[in-house]
Design an enzyme around this catalytic site. Structure first.
Site, short mmCIF file in Angstrom:
data_model
loop_
_atom_site.label_atom_id
_atom_site.label_comp_id
_atom_site.label_asym_id
_atom_site.label_seq_id
_atom_site.Cartn_x
_atom_site.Cartn_y
_atom_site.Cartn_z
CD GLU A 102 3.69 -4.60 -3.57
OE1 GLU A 102 3.19 -3.71 -2.84
OE2 GLU A 102 4.06 -4.39 -4.74
CG ASP A 103 0.71 -1.31 -1.09
OD1 ASP A 103 1.34 -2.00 -1.91
OD2 ASP A 103 0.41 -0.12 -1.33
CG ASP A 106 -4.82 -3.69 -9.26
OD1 ASP A 106 -5.72 -4.44 -9.68
OD2 ASP A 106 -4.87 -2.46 -9.41
CG PHE A 155 -8.70 4.46 -7.09
CD1 PHE A 155 -8.21 4.72 -8.36
CD2 PHE A 155 -7.88 4.73 -6.00
CE1 PHE A 155 -6.93 5.24 -8.53
CE2 PHE A 155 -6.60 5.24 -6.16
CZ PHE A 155 -6.13 5.49 -7.44
NE ARG A 168 2.41 7.46 -0.89
CZ ARG A 168 2.43 6.56 -1.88
NH1 ARG A 168 1.99 5.35 -1.66
NH2 ARG A 168 2.87 6.88 -3.07
C1 PRP Z 1 1.03 -0.20 -6.23
C2 PRP Z 1 1.24 -1.22 -5.11
C3 PRP Z 1 1.93 -2.34 -5.81
C4 PRP Z 1 1.42 -2.26 -7.22
C5 PRP Z 1 0.39 -3.32 -7.42
O1 PRP Z 1 2.16 0.59 -6.33
O2 PRP Z 1 1.99 -0.70 -4.06
O3 PRP Z 1 3.33 -2.18 -5.79
O4 PRP Z 1 0.83 -0.97 -7.40
O5 PRP Z 1 -0.14 -3.25 -8.70
P1 PRP Z 1 -0.02 -4.43 -9.76
O6 PRP Z 1 -0.38 -5.69 -9.03
O7 PRP Z 1 -1.06 -4.04 -10.77
O8 PRP Z 1 1.36 -4.43 -10.32
P2 PRP Z 1 2.18 1.98 -7.12
O9 PRP Z 1 2.70 1.75 -8.52
O10 PRP Z 1 0.85 2.65 -6.99
O11 PRP Z 1 3.31 2.80 -6.34
P3 PRP Z 1 3.34 3.30 -4.81
O12 PRP Z 1 3.40 2.05 -3.96
O13 PRP Z 1 4.61 4.10 -4.73
O14 PRP Z 1 2.11 4.11 -4.54
#
Ligand code: PRP
Length: 183
Positions: A102-103, A106, A155, A168
């Site tokens: 995961e990136d 949050d 953010f 990105r």
């Molecule tokens: C982001 C990120 C995680 C998630 C983390 O994805 O890549 O998958 O949010 O958030 P959380 O811990 O609050 O669940 P996003 O929904 O922005 O989609 P993306 O990766 O396609 O930009």
């Protein structure tokens, strides 16, 4: 403004060089921990694709990759932890060692759902490698085997992370100007 920084940004949080050091450290740890075993890396699209691509190149041994895409049902559903699988894994993970890549961690809702979902498929193990984590933001504690960098509660974009599908491509991670997302 820091030199060479995109005009929509407030400040760089992690430079390209800082990220590279951390990705290499995690890759080496993974190589040691899974030595002699077959590992499947599962990246969560879209944000994790950059981290996955770099991490993969520091892993020595038997490694395969697969991808999942998930989406929340909207703001309210996200807070209830309901996510929808947009793209599932290509193959069964039964009797496989799985590492979710995961990136950012949050609220933790995405990973809580994914862990439960993947563990129900009878893998040998499921662990998490996250590049960034936001301290104190998780509603439920999530045990991540590999954590890269503590991220400020702001953010951030870049290195795969977006705002409205933009930024990105930035090689660093930076704080986005509030005027961009409140406009
Ligand atoms: C982001 C990120 C995680 C998630 C983390 O994805 O890549 O998958 O949010 O958030 P959380 O811990 O609050 O669940 P996003 O929904 O922005 O989609 P993306 O990766 O396609 O930009």
């Amino acid at each position: 403004m820091q030199q060479g920084m995109h005009p929509d940004l407030v400040r760089v949080v992690f430079t390209k060089e800082e990220i590279a050091v951390v990705v290499e450290r995690i890759g080496r740890q993974i190589s040691a921990d899974y030595a002699g075993q077959k590992l499947l890396l599962v990246a969560v699209l879209k944000g994790a694709f950059v981290f996955m691509a770099d991490l993969l190149r520091y892993i020595e041994g038997s490694v395969e990759v697969d991808f999942m895409a998930v989406s929340s049902y909207g703001a309210e559903a996200k807070s209830s932890g309901v996510v929808r699988i947009i793209k599932d894994l290509e193959n069964s993970i039964e009797d496989r060692h799985v590492l979710i890549v995961e990136d950012i961690l949050d609220s933790g809702l995405t990973l809580t759902y994914l862990l439960k979902n993947l563990r129900s498929r009878n893998p040998l193990s499921v662990e998490i490698a996250t590049l960034l984590y936001k301290e104190g933001k998780q509603d439920v504690a999530i045990d991540c085997k590999y954590i890269g960098l503590a991220c400020p509660n702001e953010f951030v974009v870049g290195y795969g992370l977006d705002y409205a599908e933009r930024y990105r491509e930035l090689p660093y991670i930076a704080v986005l100007k509030p005027s961009v997302y409140s406009a």
